[in-house]
Design an enzyme around this catalytic site. Structure first.
Site, short mmCIF file in Angstrom:
data_model
loop_
_atom_site.label_atom_id
_atom_site.label_comp_id
_atom_site.label_asym_id
_atom_site.label_seq_id
_atom_site.Cartn_x
_atom_site.Cartn_y
_atom_site.Cartn_z
N GLY A 10 -20.52 -25.52 -9.67
CA GLY A 10 -20.40 -24.92 -8.34
C GLY A 10 -20.91 -23.48 -8.32
CG ASP A 31 -18.51 -29.91 -10.60
OD1 ASP A 31 -18.44 -28.68 -10.43
OD2 ASP A 31 -18.53 -30.73 -9.63
CG PHE A 80 -14.49 -21.98 -11.22
CD1 PHE A 80 -14.38 -20.77 -10.57
CD2 PHE A 80 -14.95 -21.99 -12.54
CE1 PHE A 80 -14.71 -19.58 -11.21
CE2 PHE A 80 -15.28 -20.81 -13.18
CZ PHE A 80 -15.16 -19.61 -12.52
CB SER A 124 -8.27 -17.42 -2.20
OG SER A 124 -8.69 -16.92 -0.96
CE1 TYR A 148 -9.61 -23.10 -0.84
CE2 TYR A 148 -9.25 -21.16 0.53
CZ TYR A 148 -9.70 -21.72 -0.64
OH TYR A 148 -10.24 -20.93 -1.63
CE LYS A 152 -8.18 -21.92 -4.06
NZ LYS A 152 -8.65 -22.48 -5.34
CG ASN A 178 -14.61 -12.35 2.04
OD1 ASN A 178 -13.45 -12.00 1.81
ND2 ASN A 178 -14.94 -13.00 3.13
NE ARG A 291 -13.77 -17.72 11.31
CZ ARG A 291 -14.48 -17.68 10.19
NH1 ARG A 291 -15.48 -18.55 10.00
NH2 ARG A 291 -14.23 -16.78 9.26
N PRO A 292 -10.17 -18.30 15.74
CG PRO A 292 -9.52 -20.18 16.96
CD PRO A 292 -10.73 -19.46 16.47
#
Ligand code: NAD
Ligand code: UFG
Length: 332
Positions: A10, A31, A80, A124, A148, A152, A178, A291-292
């Site tokens: 990835g 993977d 990952f 994250s 998501y 985490k 980010n 964006r909500p």
């Protein structure tokens, strides 16, 4: 030293595999290629001269993982593998919980069976939720606002509990901010399937004409120019952070939770302007609705990473924009 890299073909995994080789480790990749391609292995070889050992398998498949651990003396795992699209996770919570949570449980079970006690985990900044104020420090309360993020949040708890029960364990929970950018060779990077959700891949699609216009999600936030502020970090810096974490785990037991960010916030318009200036291309954009689920400002406190890991990000936003565009141009 053999390091199992789950999700190693990835975006972040492939860059980390390169850094592992550069630092004398022997990465072994598992993977299932749900979001990457086997051809990445050849690109890794082009960059660092080693074609990594690869298993096409799912981390939820206990038998497959047992085979990998029995065939290789694995000293540590960098984990990952997981699904990562926030919007998709709202539509497909079952897939997210089952892949991310179950995958981590199976992995930990097999690690225990084979006496492998070291794990670096991809967490994250999403775990800081909506109620903290930047800069985010590692001891702030955590929460989640979508499936998501919940995975985490839960995986962090699971790994802490597993480490608590086994004093031989060493766990690093790395909270990424980010990640953007690409390897400077232009061989590794990210170009997602379908219409991208994240800012940098979307900017690239507009810059190369595949999409007409970027919508900036709101310009009425309480930020210097009204658009959302994030802590963008070059993926190669991020990859290097994993090497520092691995070295830390070789010398320390218990759980380390640490941010991997630059500590600098950039607004959406800062990123658009830097991208246009550095690459000499136009990014058509218009202002749209918020964006909500988005927050105004998110950036890391980097003190702990510097102090405990001796690591800090070196590359700036211009270099992130340059390398990201170089990857797109070389691969279109
Ligand atoms: P990616 O999708 O490029 O890489 C993840 C890899 O895991 C892919 O190659 C995919 O094929 C593989 N995979 C997924 N489920 C699997 C399974 N069950 N078994 C085996 N392989 C599986 O994503 P990335 O950006 O490299 O992210 C890596 C990790 O970092 C993820 O856990 C992600 O949640 C986390 N993270 C990413 C970001 C980001 O913005 N990119 C931010 C914070 C955290
Ligand atoms: N944005 C736009 N237009 C777009 C896309 C994004 O204006 O088309 C804005 C967003 O509103 C935000 C900023 O650009 O202000 C960054 O958005 P991204 O979608 O690129 O990233 P997020 O910060 O929303 O989320 C990302 C990952 C999450 C992760 C989080 C923290 O998608 O999985 O960073 O690491 F949890």
């Amino acid at each position: 030293m053999k390091i199992l890299v789950t999700g190693g073909t990835g975006y972040i995994g492939s860059h980390t595999v390169v850094e592992l080789v550069k630092n004398g480790y022997e990465p072994i990749i598992v993977d299932n290629l749900i979001n990457s391609k086997e051809s990445v292995l050849g690109k890794i070889e082009q960059i660092c001269g080693v074609y990594p050992k690869f298993y096409n398998a799912d981390v939820c498949d206990e038998e497959a993982l047992e085979k990998i651990f029995s065939e290789n003396e694995i000293e540590a795992v960098i984990h990952f593998a997981g699904l990562k699209a926030v919007g998709e996770s709202v539509a497909k919570p079952l897939e997210y919980y089952s892949n991310n949570i179950f995958g981590t449980l199976v992995l930990c079970k097999v690690m225990k069976k084979y006496g492998c006690n070291r794990i670096v985990f991809s967490s994250s900044a999403t775990v800081y939720g909506m109620n903290n104020t930047a800069p985010y420090t590692e001891e702030m309360p955590t929460s989640a606002t979508n499936p998501y993020g919940q995975t985490k949040f839960m995986q962090e708890i699971m790994l802490k509990d597993i480490a608590y029960a086994n004093p031989e364990m060493s766990v690093a929970l790395l909270r990424y901010f980010n990640p953007i950018g690409a390897h400077e060779s232009g061989l590794l990077g990210e170009d997602p399937n379908g219409i991208p959700n994240n800012l940098m891949p979307y900017i690239c699609r507009v810059a190369d004409g595949r999409l007409a216009c970027l919508t900036v999600y709101g310009n009425d936030y309480d930020t210097p120019d009204g658009t959302g502020v994030r802590d963008y970090i070059h993926v190669v810096d991020l990859a290097e952070g994993h090497i520092s974490a691995l070295k830390y785990l070789e010398a320390n037991k218990g759980v380390l939770t640490v941010n991997l960010g630059t500590g600098k916030g950039s607004s959406v318009l800062d990123v658009v302007n830097a991208f246009e200036r550095v690459n000499g291309v136009k990014v058509n954009h218009k202002i749209g609705e918020r964006r909500p689920g988005d927050i105004a400002t998110c950036y890391a406190s980097t003190d702990k990473a510097k102090e405990v890991l001796g690591w800090e990000a070196k590359l700036n936003l211009d270099e992130m924009c340059r390398d990201n565009w170089n990857f797109i141009v070389k691969n279109r």
